[in-house]
Design a protein around this motif. Structure first.
Motif, short mmCIF file in Angstrom:
data_model
loop_
_atom_site.label_atom_id
_atom_site.label_comp_id
_atom_site.label_asym_id
_atom_site.label_seq_id
_atom_site.Cartn_x
_atom_site.Cartn_y
_atom_site.Cartn_z
N LEU A 71 0.85 -1.11 -0.05
CA LEU A 71 -0.18 -0.14 -0.22
C LEU A 71 0.86 1.19 0.01
O LEU A 71 0.52 2.15 -0.62
CB LEU A 71 -0.88 -0.03 1.27
N LEU A 72 1.96 1.26 0.92
CA LEU A 72 2.67 2.48 0.75
C LEU A 72 3.38 2.62 -0.64
O LEU A 72 3.54 3.77 -0.87
CB LEU A 72 3.97 2.27 1.72
N MET A 73 3.92 1.65 -1.15
CA MET A 73 4.42 1.78 -2.54
C MET A 73 3.52 2.29 -3.61
O MET A 73 3.59 2.93 -4.49
CB MET A 73 5.21 0.38 -3.28
N TRP A 74 2.31 1.42 -3.43
CA TRP A 74 1.01 1.81 -4.42
C TRP A 74 0.83 3.67 -4.32
O TRP A 74 0.74 4.14 -5.44
CB TRP A 74 -0.09 1.09 -4.30
N ARG A 75 0.82 3.96 -3.12
CA ARG A 75 0.25 5.41 -2.82
C ARG A 75 1.56 6.34 -3.05
O ARG A 75 1.16 7.30 -3.68
CB ARG A 75 -0.09 5.56 -1.53
N GLN A 78 7.14 4.94 -4.09
CA GLN A 78 8.58 5.23 -3.62
C GLN A 78 8.93 3.82 -3.01
O GLN A 78 8.39 3.29 -1.90
CB GLN A 78 9.01 6.11 -2.55
N LEU A 79 9.79 3.09 -3.55
CA LEU A 79 10.07 1.69 -3.14
C LEU A 79 10.90 1.53 -1.73
O LEU A 79 10.36 0.87 -1.16
CB LEU A 79 11.28 0.99 -4.33
N ALA A 80 11.53 2.63 -1.61
CA ALA A 80 12.47 2.76 -0.20
C ALA A 80 11.34 2.93 0.98
O ALA A 80 11.26 2.21 2.00
CB ALA A 80 13.64 3.69 -0.26
N LEU A 81 10.25 3.68 0.57
CA LEU A 81 9.25 4.19 1.75
C LEU A 81 8.65 2.66 1.99
O LEU A 81 8.24 2.27 3.18
CB LEU A 81 8.50 5.16 1.23
N GLY A 82 8.12 2.00 0.85
CA GLY A 82 7.46 0.74 1.06
C GLY A 82 8.47 -0.43 1.70
O GLY A 82 7.80 -1.06 2.69
N ILE A 83 9.61 -0.56 1.49
CA ILE A 83 10.36 -1.26 2.22
C ILE A 83 10.51 -0.99 3.62
O ILE A 83 10.48 -1.88 4.79
CB ILE A 83 11.68 -1.47 1.36
N LEU A 84 10.85 0.20 3.91
CA LEU A 84 10.96 0.65 5.44
C LEU A 84 9.72 0.44 6.08
O LEU A 84 9.74 0.23 7.23
CB LEU A 84 11.36 2.07 5.26
N GLY A 85 8.52 0.96 5.45
CA GLY A 85 7.33 0.80 6.21
C GLY A 85 6.96 -0.85 6.28
O GLY A 85 6.43 -1.08 7.59
N GLY A 86 7.18 -1.81 5.27
CA GLY A 86 6.92 -2.80 5.51
C GLY A 86 8.01 -3.72 6.72
O GLY A 86 7.21 -4.29 7.64
#
Length: 99
Positions: A71-75, A78-86
């Motif tokens: 969801l973070l990467m979709w919204r 940004q790949l880095a934000l999705g990885i860090l959020g996951g």
């Protein structure tokens, strides 16, 4: 000796395919192939992540973390934000003892 020959063969095939792709730099691909190739990174990422999430002992926790990352990467796109959020979600759930 057999392992060395296998490694050299794998190197030769990889080098040849990459060299051929780089040497065709002046070739323009049709729009269909350009659109098709946009989905290759996502497909490879899914193929690497989904089996690890589904077959783990803590699969529910990993599934929630993967959902948050997706969801973070979709919204944000940004790949880095999705990885860090996951990762953050996974470790938070683990610390709380959930999942």
């Amino acid at each position: 000796m057999n392992v060395l020959l296998t490694m050299l063969g794998m190197w030769a095939v990889t080098f040849a395919s990459r060299y051929l792709g780089l040497s065709l730099g002046g070739v323009r691909l049709p729009p269909f192939w350009l659109a098709f190739l946009r989905f290759v990174p996502v497909s490879v990422f899914a193929a690497l992540v989904v089996p690890d999430v589904a077959n783990a002992a803590d699969a529910p926790r990993r599934a929630v973390a993967a959902l948050v990352a997706g969801l973070l990467m979709w919204r944000s796109r940004q790949l880095a934000l999705g990885i860090l959020g996951g990762f953050g979600t996974y470790w938070l759930l683990r610390w709380l003892g959930l999942g």
